[in-house]
Design a protein around this motif. Structure first.
Motif, mmCIF file in Angstrom:
data_model
loop_
_atom_site.group_PDB
_atom_site.id
_atom_site.type_symbol
_atom_site.label_atom_id
_atom_site.label_comp_id
_atom_site.label_asym_id
_atom_site.label_seq_id
_atom_site.Cartn_x
_atom_site.Cartn_y
_atom_site.Cartn_z
ATOM 1 N N PHE A 116 39.886 -34.816 6.121
ATOM 2 C CA PHE A 116 41.247 -34.665 6.867
ATOM 3 C C PHE A 116 41.041 -33.623 8.170
ATOM 4 O O PHE A 116 40.248 -32.430 7.851
ATOM 5 N N PHE A 143 45.564 -29.230 8.761
ATOM 6 C CA PHE A 143 47.120 -29.749 8.860
ATOM 7 C C PHE A 143 47.656 -28.255 9.230
ATOM 8 O O PHE A 143 47.758 -27.366 8.755
ATOM 9 N N GLU A 148 56.502 -32.565 6.881
ATOM 10 C CA GLU A 148 55.725 -33.840 6.794
ATOM 11 C C GLU A 148 54.211 -33.726 6.392
ATOM 12 O O GLU A 148 53.456 -33.029 7.307
ATOM 13 N N PRO A 149 53.728 -34.280 5.528
ATOM 14 C CA PRO A 149 52.603 -33.702 4.977
ATOM 15 C C PRO A 149 51.241 -34.222 5.801
ATOM 16 O O PRO A 149 50.365 -33.371 5.605
ATOM 17 N N HIS A 150 51.482 -35.038 6.416
ATOM 18 C CA HIS A 150 49.871 -35.534 7.138
ATOM 19 C C HIS A 150 49.973 -35.792 8.698
ATOM 20 O O HIS A 150 49.587 -36.601 9.089
ATOM 21 N N THR A 158 49.271 -32.967 12.277
ATOM 22 C CA THR A 158 48.915 -31.519 12.364
ATOM 23 C C THR A 158 49.458 -31.178 13.602
ATOM 24 O O THR A 158 50.460 -31.600 14.235
ATOM 25 N N GLU A 207 46.867 -26.010 6.037
ATOM 26 C CA GLU A 207 46.204 -26.702 4.889
ATOM 27 C C GLU A 207 44.900 -27.143 5.663
ATOM 28 O O GLU A 207 45.002 -27.908 6.426
ATOM 29 N N THR A 264 39.981 -38.897 4.629
ATOM 30 C CA THR A 264 40.642 -38.281 3.757
ATOM 31 C C THR A 264 39.613 -37.101 3.031
ATOM 32 O O THR A 264 38.504 -37.262 3.262
ATOM 33 N N THR A 302 40.580 -36.503 -0.440
ATOM 34 C CA THR A 302 40.705 -36.799 -1.684
ATOM 35 C C THR A 302 39.718 -37.385 -2.576
ATOM 36 O O THR A 302 39.840 -37.549 -3.916
#
Length: 382
Positions: free
Chosen positions: A204, A207, A216-218, A220, A235, A318, A320
C-alpha cells in the motif's frame, strides 16, 4: 553469493519440500499456486510483473514449474533459480499450456489442487476443467498461507529491518507536518525517508489523511494544506524483500483538544491490553476479547471490529499478505504461536467527532507480544 540470498534460497527449497510432502499426504499430483505472495514464498520471484497471470506448479515429486510472460525471462532466471521456467507470449493460450504440462507430469487423470482463494485462479480454473475432463480438481488454498503464518528467524530479521524503516517514515511525516504544509509535501518527505533508508515500494502507499478524511480507510494524500487545529493520520509500512511492518500514528497541528487526548489514552491502553493477551497458546478471539473489553468499559466506539491481522510477505495492492488474511476478531479460532507477526491496531472514535488510529508491527515471542515499531504512541502535536 550474498548471504541473505543464499539463506533465502535454502529456506525456499525447504518450503517446497514441505508442500510436496503435503501433496503426497493428500494424494495430490500437482498443486498450483497463483497468488504473488505464495509464488514469492516458494520460488523467490520479487518484481512488479504480477499484474499478468503467473502459475507455479508444484508436483508431488520433482522440480516446480513456473509459468510467466516470456518477456520476464531475464528476471525469472536471475531470481527463481530452483524452478523450470516456461515463458508465454501475450497471445498464447496459457491454460492450454498449463494443461499440457500437467499431463506431462501426471498423465491424463491428474489430481490437481488449484489455489481457489486467488483472483488469478479464475483465469485457469474453467479452462483447465475443459482441457482435462478426466482430472480431479481439489483446492490448494491454505497450504502455503498456513506455512507463512509462523516466520523463521531469517524472516523475522527482514521484518525487523522493515520496522526500523517504518519508524523512520513516521518520524519524517510527523516532523514535516505543520500549519501551511500540504499533505503531498508530507508524502514526499515520507517517501524520501523510506527510499533513503533502503526501503522498497510497499504494498500500500502511505495513507496520509486529515480532518474529515481520516475516517476513509484506504485513501491517501491530497494537496490540502494543514491548518492549526487539524487532526491528521499517518498509516504506512516499511518494506524489505517484500516483508512489511505496518504502523499508524495520529496527530494534531498545534495543541490537541482535551477530548482527543482522552481518546488517545484509551487507544493506548486498549493497544496494550491486546499486546499483553498476544501470547503463544491463546486464541485470536482471546486477544480481541481483552481489547474489546477495555473499549467497552471506556465507552469508546471502534471503527473496526478487529484489532489486527497477520502480516509478512505482500505485494501491491496490499500489505495484508494477499488471500487468506487472519484477523484478530471475536469469532477467530486461530491459535497464537511463537513467530507470528501482526499489524496490531486500535481505531476508535467518540461522540465529539475525534478519531484515533494507533497501530504497530508486533512479533509474538515465547514470553508474549513485543513491539517491533517503537515510535512514541502518544498523540503527536506539531
Amino acid at each position: 553469493m550474498d548471504k541473505t540470498m543464499d539463506q533465502a534460497g535454502v529456506e525456499r527449497r525447504s518450503r517446497v519440500n514441505i508442500v510436496q510432502e503435503k501433496c503426497r499426504e493428500r494424494g495430490v499430483d500437482v498443486a498450483i499456486f497463483t497468488s504473488p505472495e505464495n509464488i514469492y514464498y516458494l520460488a523467490g520471484l520479487d518484481y512488479e510483473g504480477y499484474f499478468c497471470l503467473h502459475a507455479l506448479l508444484v508436483p508431488a515429486n520433482g522440480t516446480p514449474v513456473l509459468f510467466a510472460r516470456s518477456i520476464e525471462t531475464p528476471t525469472v532466471l536471475r531470481q527463481a533459480k530452483d524452478v523450470q521456467f516456461i515463458g508465454y507470449a501475450d497471445n498464447d493460450d496459457v491454460p492450454a499450456a498449463i494443461a499440457s504440462q500437467l499431463v506431462a507430469i501426471a498423465g491424463k487423470r491428474p489430481r490437481v489442487a488449484l489455489q481457489r482463494n486467488s483472483a488469478f485462479n479464475v483465469a485457469i480454473d474453467a479452462p483447465l476443467r475443459v482441457a482435462l475432463p478426466n482430472a480431479e480438481f481439489l483446492d490448494s488454498s491454505g497450504i502455503v498461507e498456513e506455512m507463512r503464518m509462523v516466520k523463521s528467524p531469517f524472516e523475522i530479521e527482514q521484518i525487523k529491518r522493515a520496522a526500523r524503516i517504518s519508524d523512520i517514515m513516521i518520524a519524517a511525516g510527523i516532523g514535516t507536518a505543520g500549519n501551511g504544509v500540504t499533505e503531498n509535501s508530507v508524502a514526499a518527505e515520507v517517501y524520501r525517508a523510506m527510499i533513503s533508508a533502503g526501503g522498497q515500494s510497499p504494498g500500500f502507499p502511505p495513507f496520509i489523511r486529515s480532518v474529515d478524511r481520516i475516517c476513509e480507510p484506504h485513501i491517501t494524500w491530497t494537496s490540502r494544506e494543514f491548518k492549526t487545529g487539524d487532526s491528521f493520520l499517518l498509516e504506512l509500512s516499511g518494506c524489505i524483500d517484500r516483508y512489511h511492518a505496518p504502523m499508524a500514528r495520529t496527530g494534531y497541528i498545534g495543541p490537541a483538544p482535551a477530548s482527543a487526548s482522552k481518546l488517545s489514552a484509551i487507544s493506548n491502553q486498549a493497544h496494550l491490553k491486546a499486546l499483553n493477551a498476544l501470547k503463544p497458546g491463546a486464541l485470536a478471539s482471546d486477544v480481541h476479547a481483552a481489547w474489546r473489553a477495555h473499549l467497552h468499559a471506556s465507552n469508546a466506539l471502534p471503527r473496526l471490529e478487529h484489532c489486527g491481522y497477520t502480516v509478512g510477505i505482500s505485494f501491491p495492492p496490499t500489505w495484508t499478505g494477499g488471500p487468506g488474511i487472519n484477523s484478530l476478531h471475536g469469532a477467530s479460532t486461530v491459535q497464537i504461536r511463537e513467530g507470528m507477526v501482526f499489524h496490531l491496531l486500535t481505531w476508535i472514535t467518540d461522540d465529539a467527532g475525534n478519531d484515533n488510529f494507533l497501530s504497530d508491527c508486533v512479533l509474538v515471542e515465547k514470553s508474549g507480544g513485543v513491539f517491533l515499531t517503537i515510535s512514541p504512541r502518544d498523540l503527536a502535536e506539531v
